[in-house]
Scaffold this active site. Sequence first.
Site, PDB file in Angstrom:
ATOM      1  N   TYR A  48      13.532 -59.485   1.104  1.00  0.00           N
ATOM      2  CA  TYR A  48      12.862 -60.622   0.538  1.00  0.00           C
ATOM      3  C   TYR A  48      11.554 -60.806   0.962  1.00  0.00           C
ATOM      4  O   TYR A  48      10.685 -61.108   0.191  1.00  0.00           O
ATOM      5  CB  TYR A  48      13.879 -61.999   1.020  1.00  0.00           C
ATOM      6  CG  TYR A  48      13.403 -63.245   0.857  1.00  0.00           C
ATOM      7  CD1 TYR A  48      13.294 -63.574  -0.560  1.00  0.00           C
ATOM      8  CD2 TYR A  48      12.821 -64.071   1.593  1.00  0.00           C
ATOM      9  CE1 TYR A  48      13.180 -65.143  -0.944  1.00  0.00           C
ATOM     10  CE2 TYR A  48      12.566 -65.449   1.189  1.00  0.00           C
ATOM     11  CZ  TYR A  48      12.770 -65.741  -0.194  1.00  0.00           C
ATOM     12  OH  TYR A  48      12.333 -67.074  -0.433  1.00  0.00           O
ATOM     13  N   LEU A  65      13.237 -75.842  -6.602  1.00  0.00           N
ATOM     14  CA  LEU A  65      11.771 -76.147  -6.637  1.00  0.00           C
ATOM     15  C   LEU A  65      11.248 -76.250  -8.295  1.00  0.00           C
ATOM     16  O   LEU A  65      10.723 -76.885  -8.718  1.00  0.00           O
ATOM     17  CB  LEU A  65      11.110 -75.168  -6.091  1.00  0.00           C
ATOM     18  CG  LEU A  65      11.478 -74.918  -4.605  1.00  0.00           C
ATOM     19  CD1 LEU A  65      10.521 -73.961  -3.726  1.00  0.00           C
ATOM     20  CD2 LEU A  65      11.405 -76.299  -3.695  1.00  0.00           C
ATOM     21  N   ASP A  92      16.670 -63.631 -18.335  1.00  0.00           N
ATOM     22  CA  ASP A  92      16.504 -63.176 -17.350  1.00  0.00           C
ATOM     23  C   ASP A  92      15.083 -62.694 -16.811  1.00  0.00           C
ATOM     24  O   ASP A  92      14.766 -62.003 -17.677  1.00  0.00           O
ATOM     25  CB  ASP A  92      17.425 -61.819 -17.167  1.00  0.00           C
ATOM     26  CG  ASP A  92      17.366 -61.255 -15.691  1.00  0.00           C
ATOM     27  OD1 ASP A  92      16.333 -61.122 -14.942  1.00  0.00           O
ATOM     28  OD2 ASP A  92      18.541 -60.824 -15.254  1.00  0.00           O
ATOM     29  N   VAL A  93      14.373 -63.026 -15.805  1.00  0.00           N
ATOM     30  CA  VAL A  93      13.021 -62.693 -15.608  1.00  0.00           C
ATOM     31  C   VAL A  93      12.654 -61.487 -15.635  1.00  0.00           C
ATOM     32  O   VAL A  93      11.410 -60.935 -15.895  1.00  0.00           O
ATOM     33  CB  VAL A  93      12.356 -63.705 -14.479  1.00  0.00           C
ATOM     34  CG1 VAL A  93      12.411 -65.221 -14.715  1.00  0.00           C
ATOM     35  CG2 VAL A  93      13.001 -63.311 -13.080  1.00  0.00           C
ATOM     36  N   SER A 114      16.836 -75.429 -11.412  1.00  0.00           N
ATOM     37  CA  SER A 114      17.356 -75.772 -10.205  1.00  0.00           C
ATOM     38  C   SER A 114      16.272 -75.809  -9.045  1.00  0.00           C
ATOM     39  O   SER A 114      15.357 -75.360  -9.368  1.00  0.00           O
ATOM     40  CB  SER A 114      18.420 -74.912  -9.539  1.00  0.00           C
ATOM     41  OG  SER A 114      18.947 -75.047  -8.215  1.00  0.00           O
TER      42      SER A 114
HETATM   43  N1  LIG Z   1      14.112 -73.302  -0.789  1.00  0.00           N
HETATM   44  C1  LIG Z   1      13.718 -72.818   0.005  1.00  0.00           C
HETATM   45  O1  LIG Z   1      13.594 -72.804   1.482  1.00  0.00           O
HETATM   46  C2  LIG Z   1      12.418 -71.538  -0.296  1.00  0.00           C
HETATM   47  C3  LIG Z   1      11.473 -71.143   0.685  1.00  0.00           C
HETATM   48  C4  LIG Z   1      10.580 -70.347   0.102  1.00  0.00           C
HETATM   49  C5  LIG Z   1      10.647 -69.901  -0.918  1.00  0.00           C
HETATM   50  N2  LIG Z   1      11.579 -70.201  -1.896  1.00  0.00           N
HETATM   51  C6  LIG Z   1      11.461 -69.482  -3.115  1.00  0.00           C
HETATM   52  O2  LIG Z   1      11.215 -70.750  -4.227  1.00  0.00           O
HETATM   53  C7  LIG Z   1      11.912 -70.143  -5.310  1.00  0.00           C
HETATM   54  C8  LIG Z   1      13.050 -71.342  -5.971  1.00  0.00           C
HETATM   55  O3  LIG Z   1      13.758 -71.476  -4.951  1.00  0.00           O
HETATM   56  P1  LIG Z   1      14.888 -72.738  -4.884  1.00  0.00           P
HETATM   57  O4  LIG Z   1      15.213 -73.006  -3.616  1.00  0.00           O
HETATM   58  O5  LIG Z   1      14.601 -73.631  -5.796  1.00  0.00           O
HETATM   59  O6  LIG Z   1      16.268 -71.908  -5.448  1.00  0.00           O
HETATM   60  P2  LIG Z   1      17.173 -72.150  -6.485  1.00  0.00           P
HETATM   61  O7  LIG Z   1      18.417 -71.202  -6.110  1.00  0.00           O
HETATM   62  O8  LIG Z   1      17.883 -73.716  -6.247  1.00  0.00           O
HETATM   63  O9  LIG Z   1      16.616 -71.953  -7.800  1.00  0.00           O
HETATM   64  C9  LIG Z   1      16.285 -70.513  -8.219  1.00  0.00           C
HETATM   65  C10 LIG Z   1      16.695 -70.590  -9.833  1.00  0.00           C
HETATM   66  O10 LIG Z   1      16.230 -69.146 -10.179  1.00  0.00           O
HETATM   67  C11 LIG Z   1      17.173 -68.829 -11.086  1.00  0.00           C
HETATM   68  N3  LIG Z   1      17.110 -67.473 -11.141  1.00  0.00           N
HETATM   69  C12 LIG Z   1      17.558 -66.488 -10.265  1.00  0.00           C
HETATM   70  N4  LIG Z   1      17.641 -65.275 -10.939  1.00  0.00           N
HETATM   71  C13 LIG Z   1      16.978 -65.370 -12.038  1.00  0.00           C
HETATM   72  C14 LIG Z   1      16.759 -64.503 -13.027  1.00  0.00           C
HETATM   73  N5  LIG Z   1      16.848 -63.296 -12.621  1.00  0.00           N
HETATM   74  N6  LIG Z   1      16.289 -64.950 -14.325  1.00  0.00           N
HETATM   75  C15 LIG Z   1      16.060 -66.314 -14.387  1.00  0.00           C
HETATM   76  N7  LIG Z   1      16.294 -67.073 -13.590  1.00  0.00           N
HETATM   77  C16 LIG Z   1      16.818 -66.742 -12.340  1.00  0.00           C
HETATM   78  C17 LIG Z   1      18.556 -69.516 -10.606  1.00  0.00           C
HETATM   79  O11 LIG Z   1      19.472 -69.378 -11.756  1.00  0.00           O
HETATM   80  C18 LIG Z   1      18.089 -70.816 -10.255  1.00  0.00           C
HETATM   81  O12 LIG Z   1      18.001 -71.683 -11.247  1.00  0.00           O
HETATM   82  C19 LIG Z   1      12.517 -68.802  -5.071  1.00  0.00           C
HETATM   83  O13 LIG Z   1      11.651 -68.053  -5.599  1.00  0.00           O
HETATM   84  C20 LIG Z   1      12.667 -68.709  -3.577  1.00  0.00           C
HETATM   85  O14 LIG Z   1      12.572 -67.592  -3.137  1.00  0.00           O
HETATM   86  C21 LIG Z   1      12.461 -71.079  -1.582  1.00  0.00           C
END
Ligand SMILES: NC(=O)c1ccc[n+]([C@@H]2O[C@H](COP(=O)([O-])OP(=O)(O)OC[C@H]3O[C@@H](n4cnc5c(N)ncnc54)[C@H](O)[C@@H]3O)[C@@H](O)[C@H]2O)c1
Length: 253
Positions: free
Chosen positions: A159, A17, A57-58, A15
């Site tokens: 967070y 990023l 799970d990470v 999903s």
């Molecule tokens: N979207 C934003 O605005 C934003 C901003 C800053 C940082 N981030 C960071 O970027 C990263 C990606 O976020 P995103 O927006 O793509 O979110 P997203 O929710 O689209 O994707 C996150 C993915 O991580 C997976 N995941 C969650 N917990 C997990 C676990 N325990 N083990 C394995 N997989 C797991 C989910 O299933 C999901 O597919 C995250 O670390 C988030 O904190 C996002």
Amino acid sequence: MQIQGSGALITGGASGLGLATARALAAAGAHVTLLDLPSSAGAEMAAELGGAFAPGDVTNAEDAASAVAAANEHAPLRIVVNCAGVATPAKVLDRDGNPTALADFERVIRINLVGTFNVASQAAAVIAKNDPTDGGDRGVIVNTASVAAFDGQIGQPAYSSSKGGVHAMTLPIARELARYGIRVCTIAPGIMETPMLAGLPEAAQASLGQQVPYPARLGKPAEYAALVQSIIENGYLNGETIRLDGAIRMAPK
Ligand SMILES: NC(=O)c1ccc[n+]([C@@H]2O[C@H](COP(=O)([O-])OP(=O)(O)OC[C@H]3O[C@@H](n4cnc5c(N)ncnc54)[C@H](O)[C@@H]3O)[C@@H](O)[C@H]2O)c1
């Protein structure tokens, strides 16, 4: 370091990023393995990219170790991108002024910080034993923090501290892995247009975009993926956290 012919492990790769990064790396000739929760769309996405899905799970050492082994199977593992994460908000005090549930704080730290370290550590053990490229490189690890590591808002103590931890461990890990020819960098994104944000009403998303100095919009997952690609290809970038945020500095709330 060259992406073509490298094995790449992307956590959270089903999903947002992580998926955008997997697409970009696959297009650049990497063999991609997606480590994501069994409930995610990982299998479908991996099939679309000609890669592998490692459900897990990470936060679990065995899950990370099997994902790393899978990612090292078709091509030498050289690229790790840690994108798995959650952004569950929780204040210090609940609505009634009582202390928040400690388990909520611990869960965010466990997934975002412990999970990132777990995958980096399991992957480094394998990458360090692979042969180096002609240029002497063995690999690159890219972690994902957030601007919340630096300007966390109300409701983000868990967070922010998890992402602050990801930022803070970048340099010590880069220093340790230098002897193996492994570089480590972290990206701190601002507000990106992913499913994590999609839960917000459209008006709220537009208003968030307007708060960005320039360009006044949400960041695109492809822009994150492009930075991952630059970090991999630019051999002199190491031990650093790079903000990718259109110059936003988050307000208190
Ligand atoms: N979207 C934003 O605005 C934003 C901003 C800053 C940082 N981030 C960071 O970027 C990263 C990606 O976020 P995103 O927006 O793509 O979110 P997203 O929710 O689209 O994707 C996150 C993915 O991580 C997976 N995941 C969650 N917990 C997990 C676990 N325990 N083990 C394995 N997989 C797991 C989910 O299933 C999901 O597919 C995250 O670390 C988030 O904190 C996002």
